[in-house]
Design an enzyme around this catalytic site. Sequence first.
Site, PDB file in Angstrom:
ATOM      1  N   HIS A   1      -8.017 -23.853  44.055  1.00 27.59           N
ATOM      2  CA  HIS A   1      -6.746 -23.926  43.311  1.00 27.59           C
ATOM      3  C   HIS A   1      -5.584 -24.229  44.282  1.00 27.59           C
ATOM      4  O   HIS A   1      -4.735 -23.362  44.547  1.00 27.59           O
ATOM      5  CB  HIS A   1      -6.535 -22.582  42.609  1.00 27.59           C
TER       6      HIS A   1
ATOM      7  N   ASP B   1      -0.882 -29.799  32.518  1.00 27.46           N
ATOM      8  CA  ASP B   1      -2.076 -28.970  32.746  1.00 27.46           C
ATOM      9  C   ASP B   1      -3.300 -29.714  32.213  1.00 27.46           C
ATOM     10  O   ASP B   1      -3.647 -29.607  31.043  1.00 27.46           O
ATOM     11  CB  ASP B   1      -1.892 -27.608  32.029  1.00 27.46           C
TER      12      ASP B   1
ATOM     13  N   GLN C   1      -9.219 -13.816  33.890  1.00 25.82           N
ATOM     14  CA  GLN C   1      -8.873 -15.233  34.123  1.00 25.82           C
ATOM     15  C   GLN C   1      -9.182 -15.629  35.567  1.00 25.82           C
ATOM     16  O   GLN C   1      -8.798 -14.937  36.504  1.00 25.82           O
ATOM     17  CB  GLN C   1      -7.371 -15.388  33.815  1.00 25.82           C
TER      18      GLN C   1
ATOM     19  N   GLU D   1      -6.462 -29.562  42.026  1.00 25.21           N
ATOM     20  CA  GLU D   1      -7.468 -28.530  42.258  1.00 25.21           C
ATOM     21  C   GLU D   1      -8.874 -29.063  42.019  1.00 25.21           C
ATOM     22  O   GLU D   1      -9.356 -29.076  40.890  1.00 25.21           O
ATOM     23  CB  GLU D   1      -7.199 -27.368  41.294  1.00 25.21           C
TER      24      GLU D   1
ATOM     25  N   ARG E   1      -0.038 -16.008  44.407  1.00 23.50           N
ATOM     26  CA  ARG E   1       0.586 -17.147  43.718  1.00 23.50           C
ATOM     27  C   ARG E   1       0.967 -18.191  44.760  1.00 23.50           C
ATOM     28  O   ARG E   1       2.047 -18.153  45.345  1.00 23.50           O
ATOM     29  CB  ARG E   1       1.816 -16.663  42.948  1.00 23.50           C
TER      30      ARG E   1
ATOM     31  N   ARG F   1     -10.840 -14.490  43.807  1.00 24.22           N
ATOM     32  CA  ARG F   1      -9.471 -14.549  44.352  1.00 24.22           C
ATOM     33  C   ARG F   1      -8.826 -13.174  44.461  1.00 24.22           C
ATOM     34  O   ARG F   1      -7.739 -13.068  45.023  1.00 24.22           O
ATOM     35  CB  ARG F   1      -8.585 -15.477  43.500  1.00 24.22           C
TER      36      ARG F   1
HETATM   37  C1  BG6 Z   1      -4.485 -23.687  36.494  1.00 19.60           C
HETATM   38  C2  BG6 Z   1      -4.769 -23.764  35.014  1.00 19.60           C
HETATM   39  O1  BG6 Z   1      -5.623 -24.058  37.210  1.00 19.60           O
HETATM   40  O2  BG6 Z   1      -4.131 -22.347  36.827  1.00 19.60           O
HETATM   41  C3  BG6 Z   1      -3.549 -23.272  34.230  1.00 19.60           C
HETATM   42  O3  BG6 Z   1      -5.097 -25.085  34.647  1.00 19.60           O
HETATM   43  C4  BG6 Z   1      -3.137 -21.892  34.706  1.00 19.60           C
HETATM   44  O4  BG6 Z   1      -3.852 -23.277  32.862  1.00 19.60           O
HETATM   45  C5  BG6 Z   1      -2.951 -21.921  36.207  1.00 19.60           C
HETATM   46  O5  BG6 Z   1      -1.939 -21.523  34.050  1.00 19.60           O
HETATM   47  C6  BG6 Z   1      -2.510 -20.597  36.827  1.00 19.60           C
HETATM   48  O6  BG6 Z   1      -3.363 -19.563  36.487  1.00 19.60           O
HETATM   49  P1  BG6 Z   1      -3.053 -18.103  36.966  1.00 19.60           P
HETATM   50  O7  BG6 Z   1      -4.161 -17.249  36.421  1.00 19.60           O
HETATM   51  O8  BG6 Z   1      -3.051 -18.135  38.468  1.00 19.60           O
HETATM   52  O9  BG6 Z   1      -1.705 -17.748  36.415  1.00 19.60           O
END
Ligand code: BG6
Length: 299
Positions: free
Chosen positions: A159, A203, A82, A264, A57, A87
């Site tokens: 990201h 977002d 997701q 990003e 994170r 990553r």
């Molecule tokens: C961003 C997305 O790139 O990543 C968001 O646009 C998302 O919708 C965010 O919440 C974080 O994603 P994650 O999977 O790292 O919690």
Amino acid sequence: MPVEELEDKVILTNPQDSSSKVTILKYGATIISWENKAEEKLWLSKAAKLDGSKPVRGGIPLVFPIFGKQKNPEHPTSKLPQHGFARNNEWEFLGQTNESPVTVQFGLGPENLSEETRSLWPFNFTLIYTISLKEDKLTTKIEVENSGRKEFEFNWLFHTYYKIQDITDILVSNLIDQNCYDQLIGESYIEKAPAISFHEEFDRIYKNINSSKIIQIIDKGKVLYNLKRNNLPDSVVWNPWIKKSEGMNDFEPKSGYENMICVEPGHVNSMVLLPPGEKWFGEQEISIGGEIKVQSNIY
Ligand code: BG6
């Protein structure tokens, strides 16, 4: 030493200025720190897991081969978690490839993935990630090669979490007149703000931005960063704000949304179709400081 390899990470130091460094975790090839003149530029959650148990994170996690979750159940990426698997898998450190600017490479292919992940996306691919550090500049470049016999489709995204003092002082500029998809309301429209400001959850996917447009992150009238994109037409802008941060158990402190902004660059509005034997690349170049440059369409 300009490049130091430790068990779980690699540290790059600018040979011209030892107060400028980049730390890359082998897990996800995630850049977890970029210090420029001893000042940290990237936001990293205090609760970020750096032990390989979940995606980091903060810093610069790499999104491949799917951005978000695939909505089409028939698509080959539909079983992936997701933001895909780049990553949350350990990359191979390929070594230093240039002295000045100091440059290193990491690689990821099916041989680095578990059987289970491979079965979720059964393609042959090679990812080569190149990170290059200069005074006031960080460049990240990805090359994707289809080393198999079947074509595949993918998204790519850097990201990037920037560390800032106060989100309410921040402007993100040069996205005026850009088509964007607002992920919070599920609608597309044309961005009309000359510069974006932040006062709630945000977002959006800005789509097909001309490569001549340099996105600037501005703090109280001072340019923090200039983002140049090469072959990366889209850019996500994200801040989770209060409620969303509360729901993320690896997001700490809970007030951290005030000190971060994600801009990003990627290829996420559509997917790249890569035939067998072909390569694709995408690059972001982040430079610090300079003047505000207004880039809008003239009518
Ligand atoms: C961003 C997305 O790139 O990543 C968001 O646009 C998302 O919708 C965010 O919440 C974080 O994603 P994650 O999977 O790292 O919690």
